[in-house]
Design an enzyme around this catalytic site. Structure first.
Site, short mmCIF file in Angstrom:
data_model
loop_
_atom_site.label_atom_id
_atom_site.label_comp_id
_atom_site.label_asym_id
_atom_site.label_seq_id
_atom_site.Cartn_x
_atom_site.Cartn_y
_atom_site.Cartn_z
N GLU A 41 -1.00 -5.67 7.97
CA GLU A 41 -0.28 -5.25 9.61
C GLU A 41 -1.22 -4.85 10.99
O GLU A 41 -1.90 -5.08 11.27
CB GLU A 41 -0.18 -3.58 9.04
CG GLU A 41 0.92 -3.32 7.98
CD GLU A 41 1.13 -2.13 7.70
OE1 GLU A 41 0.02 -0.66 8.58
OE2 GLU A 41 1.16 -1.15 6.67
N GLU A 57 9.07 -3.81 9.90
CA GLU A 57 9.56 -3.22 9.23
C GLU A 57 10.19 -1.68 10.09
O GLU A 57 9.74 -1.55 11.58
CB GLU A 57 8.87 -2.60 8.82
CG GLU A 57 9.25 -1.27 8.20
CD GLU A 57 7.79 -0.43 7.25
OE1 GLU A 57 7.04 -0.97 6.93
OE2 GLU A 57 8.07 0.36 7.06
N ASP A 75 0.51 -1.26 0.60
CA ASP A 75 -0.08 -0.37 0.11
C ASP A 75 0.87 1.09 -0.13
O ASP A 75 0.13 2.70 -0.17
CB ASP A 75 -0.44 0.12 1.14
CG ASP A 75 -0.48 -0.59 2.47
OD1 ASP A 75 0.51 0.16 2.92
OD2 ASP A 75 -1.38 -0.15 3.17
N SER A 76 2.66 0.94 0.01
CA SER A 76 3.13 2.30 -0.02
C SER A 76 2.84 3.20 -1.67
O SER A 76 3.54 3.56 -2.21
CB SER A 76 4.62 1.83 0.02
OG SER A 76 4.79 0.73 -1.15
N LYS A 130 -1.31 -9.30 2.34
CA LYS A 130 -0.27 -9.63 3.89
C LYS A 130 -1.69 -8.41 4.88
O LYS A 130 -2.02 -7.12 4.16
CB LYS A 130 0.95 -8.02 3.55
CG LYS A 130 1.54 -7.63 4.31
CD LYS A 130 3.08 -7.35 4.61
CE LYS A 130 3.28 -6.18 3.58
NZ LYS A 130 2.47 -4.96 4.06
N ASP A 179 -1.08 -5.85 -0.16
CA ASP A 179 -1.68 -5.69 0.74
C ASP A 179 -2.96 -5.19 0.85
O ASP A 179 -3.85 -4.60 0.48
CB ASP A 179 -0.92 -4.12 1.29
CG ASP A 179 0.68 -3.93 1.91
OD1 ASP A 179 0.32 -4.88 2.57
OD2 ASP A 179 1.20 -2.79 1.68
O1 KIV Z 1 3.44 -1.26 1.50
C1 KIV Z 1 4.58 -1.42 1.74
O2 KIV Z 1 5.30 -1.06 1.05
C2 KIV Z 1 4.97 -2.28 2.56
C3 KIV Z 1 6.38 -2.84 2.33
C4 KIV Z 1 7.20 -1.47 2.85
C5 KIV Z 1 7.34 -3.58 3.58
O3 KIV Z 1 4.45 -2.51 3.25
#
Ligand code: KIV
Length: 276
Positions: free
Chosen positions: A125, A193, A55-56, A123, A94
């Site tokens: 969090e 992280e 989600d970056s 993924k 994510d």
């Molecule tokens: O969103 C993302 O890119 C991440 C990584 C930094 C692990 O969660």
């Protein structure tokens, strides 16, 4: 790498990843983020182990201030594009902020994202009790989950900013407990992280599933980086743990600026000819 019995494709599987501890294989798992079809096509040709549609993308693709603004639809669109570009890679997508606050919501959203993107895993969090319960039930429903602890950007406001975690004894104990609980809940791997080298080393030693570090030192079972940081794709600041291998922003700026200048001159001369 194994060939999938049904598709015939060579790619990692959760079964293989679970066994990929650095201490056993001697090889560090390499993960990069990716958000678009053509970059995914390029990564598909490399030896990269996994692709994370993080989600970056909210920060580096959409220009949001935080990942809190990213929606399920956005994750689905970018996740599906990456899947199409990288059919031979293990793709993780994510779950965005707010999409897994209760079990029913999580199952509905995870099923939608998993089906729409055709990713191999999602993924999530955090490791609060309700999140552990959600992870347990998602994995039992056939959706593999990668965990993520330490700095969890979706909780930036609750964590009080971006900083390194695991500096004091109680924080170290908390992180180790969370990692163990995530493994017990069924995660096939965990992202650490921005945690200290020391606690990343301890967690990596204590878990039987691989740890994937970002800003967590060299002793994790693998590393994940945001591809835009690695290639310096933007003009902004970069995290100090990432050593860029290129400066695409400067290179593209130079090439495009030169092209525009050259084209303008050519346009002028064409104009001149036309009006002659
Ligand atoms: O969103 C993302 O890119 C991440 C990584 C930094 C692990 O969660």
């Amino acid at each position: 790498m194994e060939r999938n019995w049904f598709t015939g494709m060579k790619k990692l599987t959760t079964r293989k990843i679970r066994k990929s501890k650095l201490s056993a294989t001697g090889k560090s798992l390499q993960v990069l983020t990716c958000y678009d079809y053509q970059t995914a096509q390029m990564l598909n040709e490399t030896e990269l182990d996994m692709i994370l549609v993080g989600d970056s993308l909210g920060n580096v693709v959409l220009g949001y201030d935080t990942t809190v603004q990213v929606s399920l639809t956005e994750m689905s669109i970018f996740g599906a594009a990456v899947r199409r570009g990288a059919p031979n890679k293990f793709v993780i997508v994510d779950m965005p902020f707010g999409s897994y606050t209760t079990f029913d919501k999580a199952l509905e959203n995870a099923t939608k994202l998993f089906q729409e993107t055709q990713a191999e895993a999602l993924k999530l969090e955090g490791a609060y009790p309700h999140q552990l319960d959600i992870i347990k039930r998602l994995t039992q429903s056939g959706i593999p989950v990668m965990g993520h602890i330490g700095l969890t950007p979706q909780s930036v406001h609750e964590q009080g900013g971006y900083y390194t975690h695991g500096k004091d004894d109680s924080d170290k104990a908390r992180l180790l407990a969370e990692a163990k609980l995530l493994e017990e809940a069924g995660c096939f791997s965990i992202v650490l992280e921005c945690v200290t080298d020391e606690i990343a080393t301890i967690i990596t030693r204590e878990l039987s599933i691989p740890t994937i570090g970002i800003g967590a030192g060299k002793n994790t079972d693998g590393q994940v980086l945001v591809i835009n940081d690695l290639l310096k794709m933007g003009p902004g600041k970069y995290p100090n743990f990432c050593k860029p291998i290129a400066n695409f922003y400067e290179q593209k700026l130079k090439l495009i600026s030169e092209y525009i200048l050259k084209s303008k001159k050519a346009d002028n001369s064409d104009d001149a000819d036309l009006h002659h």
